[in-house]
Structures are given as structure tokens and as C-alpha cells.
Write an enzyme that holds these catalytic residues in place. Structure first.
Site, PDB file in Angstrom:
ATOM      1  N   ASP A   1       0.852  -1.188   0.000  1.00  0.00           N
ATOM      2  CA  ASP A   1       0.000   0.000   0.000  1.00  0.00           C
ATOM      3  C   ASP A   1       0.890   1.241   0.000  1.00  0.00           C
ATOM      4  OD1 ASP A   1       0.858   0.391   2.610  1.00  0.00           O
ATOM      5  OD2 ASP A   1      -1.141   0.341   3.507  1.00  0.00           O
ATOM      6  N   HIS A   2       0.269   2.405   0.206  1.00  0.00           N
ATOM      7  CA  HIS A   2       0.985   3.684   0.100  1.00  0.00           C
ATOM      8  C   HIS A   2       2.039   3.872   1.182  1.00  0.00           C
ATOM      9  CE1 HIS A   2      -2.952   3.868   2.009  1.00  0.00           C
ATOM     10  NE2 HIS A   2      -2.385   4.612   2.933  1.00  0.00           N
TER      11      HIS A   2
ATOM     12  N   CYS B   1       3.043  -3.178   4.138  1.00  0.00           N
ATOM     13  CA  CYS B   1       2.215  -2.014   4.442  1.00  0.00           C
ATOM     14  C   CYS B   1       2.926  -1.259   5.565  1.00  0.00           C
ATOM     15  CB  CYS B   1       0.771  -2.396   4.772  1.00  0.00           C
ATOM     16  SG  CYS B   1       0.509  -3.289   6.317  1.00  0.00           S
TER      17      CYS B   1
ATOM     18  N   THR C   1       2.612  -1.421   8.979  1.00  0.00           N
ATOM     19  CA  THR C   1       3.053  -2.329  10.042  1.00  0.00           C
ATOM     20  C   THR C   1       3.292  -3.745   9.559  1.00  0.00           C
ATOM     21  OG1 THR C   1       0.774  -2.901  10.535  1.00  0.00           O
ATOM     22  CG2 THR C   1       1.732  -1.058  11.788  1.00  0.00           C
ATOM     23  N   GLY C   2       2.766  -4.070   8.390  1.00  0.00           N
ATOM     24  CA  GLY C   2       2.769  -5.447   7.901  1.00  0.00           C
ATOM     25  C   GLY C   2       1.573  -6.232   8.388  1.00  0.00           C
ATOM     26  N   VAL C   3       0.821  -5.655   9.315  1.00  0.00           N
ATOM     27  CA  VAL C   3      -0.267  -6.422   9.933  1.00  0.00           C
ATOM     28  C   VAL C   3      -1.535  -6.407   9.087  1.00  0.00           C
ATOM     29  CG1 VAL C   3      -1.787  -6.599  11.938  1.00  0.00           C
ATOM     30  CG2 VAL C   3       0.642  -6.136  12.258  1.00  0.00           C
TER      31      VAL C   3
ATOM     32  N   HIS D   1       9.088 -24.071  10.048  1.00  0.00           N
ATOM     33  CA  HIS D   1       8.072 -24.682  10.920  1.00  0.00           C
ATOM     34  C   HIS D   1       6.642 -24.514  10.405  1.00  0.00           C
ATOM     35  CE1 HIS D   1      10.665 -24.689  14.862  1.00  0.00           C
ATOM     36  NE2 HIS D   1      11.348 -25.099  13.803  1.00  0.00           N
TER      37      HIS D   1
ATOM     38  N   ARG E   1       7.077   0.883   8.128  1.00  0.00           N
ATOM     39  CA  ARG E   1       7.266   1.877   9.184  1.00  0.00           C
ATOM     40  C   ARG E   1       7.910   1.259  10.431  1.00  0.00           C
ATOM     41  NH1 ARG E   1       1.173   4.336   8.285  1.00  0.00           N
ATOM     42  NH2 ARG E   1       1.681   5.602   6.459  1.00  0.00           N
TER      43      ARG E   1
ATOM     44  N   ARG F   1       5.865 -33.328  12.723  1.00  0.00           N
ATOM     45  CA  ARG F   1       5.119 -32.548  13.710  1.00  0.00           C
ATOM     46  C   ARG F   1       4.711 -31.177  13.162  1.00  0.00           C
ATOM     47  NH1 ARG F   1      10.425 -31.539  15.018  1.00  0.00           N
ATOM     48  NH2 ARG F   1      10.965 -29.543  15.957  1.00  0.00           N
ATOM     49  N   HIS F   2       5.538 -30.639  12.294  1.00  0.00           N
ATOM     50  CA  HIS F   2       5.190 -29.342  11.705  1.00  0.00           C
ATOM     51  C   HIS F   2       4.086 -29.510  10.660  1.00  0.00           C
ATOM     52  CE1 HIS F   2       8.264 -27.488  13.975  1.00  0.00           C
ATOM     53  NE2 HIS F   2       9.270 -28.052  13.329  1.00  0.00           N
TER      54      HIS F   2
HETATM   55  C1  RB5 Z   1      -1.881   2.925   6.242  1.00  0.00           C
HETATM   56  O1  RB5 Z   1      -1.839   4.220   6.761  1.00  0.00           O
HETATM   57  C2  RB5 Z   1      -1.652   1.895   7.340  1.00  0.00           C
HETATM   58  O2  RB5 Z   1      -2.751   1.847   8.173  1.00  0.00           O
HETATM   59  C3  RB5 Z   1      -1.356   0.548   6.733  1.00  0.00           C
HETATM   60  O3  RB5 Z   1      -0.252   0.650   5.906  1.00  0.00           O
HETATM   61  C4  RB5 Z   1      -1.033  -0.584   7.701  1.00  0.00           C
HETATM   62  O4  RB5 Z   1      -0.076  -0.194   8.637  1.00  0.00           O
HETATM   63  C5  RB5 Z   1      -2.186  -1.274   8.304  1.00  0.00           C
HETATM   64  O5  RB5 Z   1      -2.033  -2.325   8.968  1.00  0.00           O
END
Ligand code: RB5
Length: 151
Positions: free
Chosen positions: A8-9, A65, A67-69, A98, A109, A133-134
């Protein structure tokens, strides 16, 4: 291998760095992410990369992104996807050995570009251990998808 990448951006600047890193390892890149300055809601590239990997059009996926989350949460809604957020190389190795993770997700970020390259390199150069096991635990994850369905 064919590697799908999406971002994403928040990761417009890091993505080209990672694309070059993947190509330098000798892989083909399927880039469905946005360029610097362009914006997209992270579930869109997350789902696209997930579908490319699940359909085997790509062997593995890389997502970035802020956080990657968020982008990993979207990818993990695609049946057969095991997307792992990694901020260090030890985790990147272990999720392949694993968990047989087929998508890695990185926070632009959270980690710097040099570490991000090391994380992706570790992910792409490590194989699943294949230990019983894995595999048994991965099969249990798959059975959750089979029981509740999300294709
Ligand atoms: C975008 O501002 C931000 O929310 C996205 O890149 C990401 O961190 C969401 O998990």
C-alpha cells in the site's frame, strides 16, 4: 521462483527496493502493488497476492504495508494462505521451516530497508523442514479452513 509482491501507500518507497532484492536473487516478480505517491487500501493488495499464491500463479508472496499487519490479515482470509508478519530474520527463517508460511509481510514503518532485504532474502532461501510434527500442525490449520470455509 515466481514471487508476487503487493504493497500500500505506506510502502511505496520500500517496495522497489524489495523488488530489486528479489530479482537479484534470480526470481521473477509479479508486482501488483502501488508506486510511490499512489494510494490503495491494504486489503486490496493483500487479497490479490493471497489469490496469486493460493492459485499457484506465484510460488510465494511478499506484502508490505505500514506495520505489515493489516495487509497480512487480508491475505490470511484467502484459503491456503499462511502469511506471517516478520520484523527479524530469525522469525523469517522459522516461519518457513516450521509453519511453511507462503507469504511474508513486512512493516515499512517498522523495519529499515537493509533489514527488510535481509528478512525477504532469508524467507526466500529457506525451505519448509517437512518434519511430521510441523506438517501435522499445518494440517490442523487447514482443517479449520475446511470446517468453516472461506474460499
Ligand atoms: C496505512 O496508513 C496503514 O494503516 C497501513 O499501511 C497498515 O499499517 C495497516 O495495517
Amino acid at each position: 521462483m515466481k514471487i508476487a509482491i503487493g504493497n500500500d501507500h505506506a510502502a511505496g518507497e520500500l517496495k522497489p527496493v524489495i523488488v530489486d532484492c528479489i530479482k537479484a536473487l534470480g526470481h521473477e516478480v509479479i508486482d501488483i502493488g502501488v508506486a510511490p505517491g499512489e494510494a490503495v487500501d491494504y486489503p486490496i493488495p493483500g487479497e490479490k497476492v493471497g489469490r496469486l499464491v493460493a492459485s499457484k500463479e506465484a510460488d510465494l508472496g511478499v506484502l508490505i504495508c505500514g506495520t505489515g499487519v493489516g495487509i497480512s490479515l487480508a491475505a490470511n482470509k484467502v484459503k491456503g494462505i499462511r502469511a506471517a508478519v516478520c520484523s527479524d530474520t530469525a522469525t523469517a527463517r522459522l516461519v518457513r521451516e516450521h509453519n511453511d508460511a507462503n507469504v511474508i509481510s513486512i512493516g515499512a514503518r517498522i523495519v529499515g530497508s537493509e533489514l527488510a532485504k535481509d528478512i525477504v532474502t532469508t524467507f526466500l532461501t529457506t525451505d519448509f523442514s517437512g518434519e511430521e510434527r510441523h506438517q501435522r500442525r499445518i494440517d490442523l490449520i487447514s482443517s479449520i479452513e475446511e470446517n468453516f470455509g472461506n474460499s
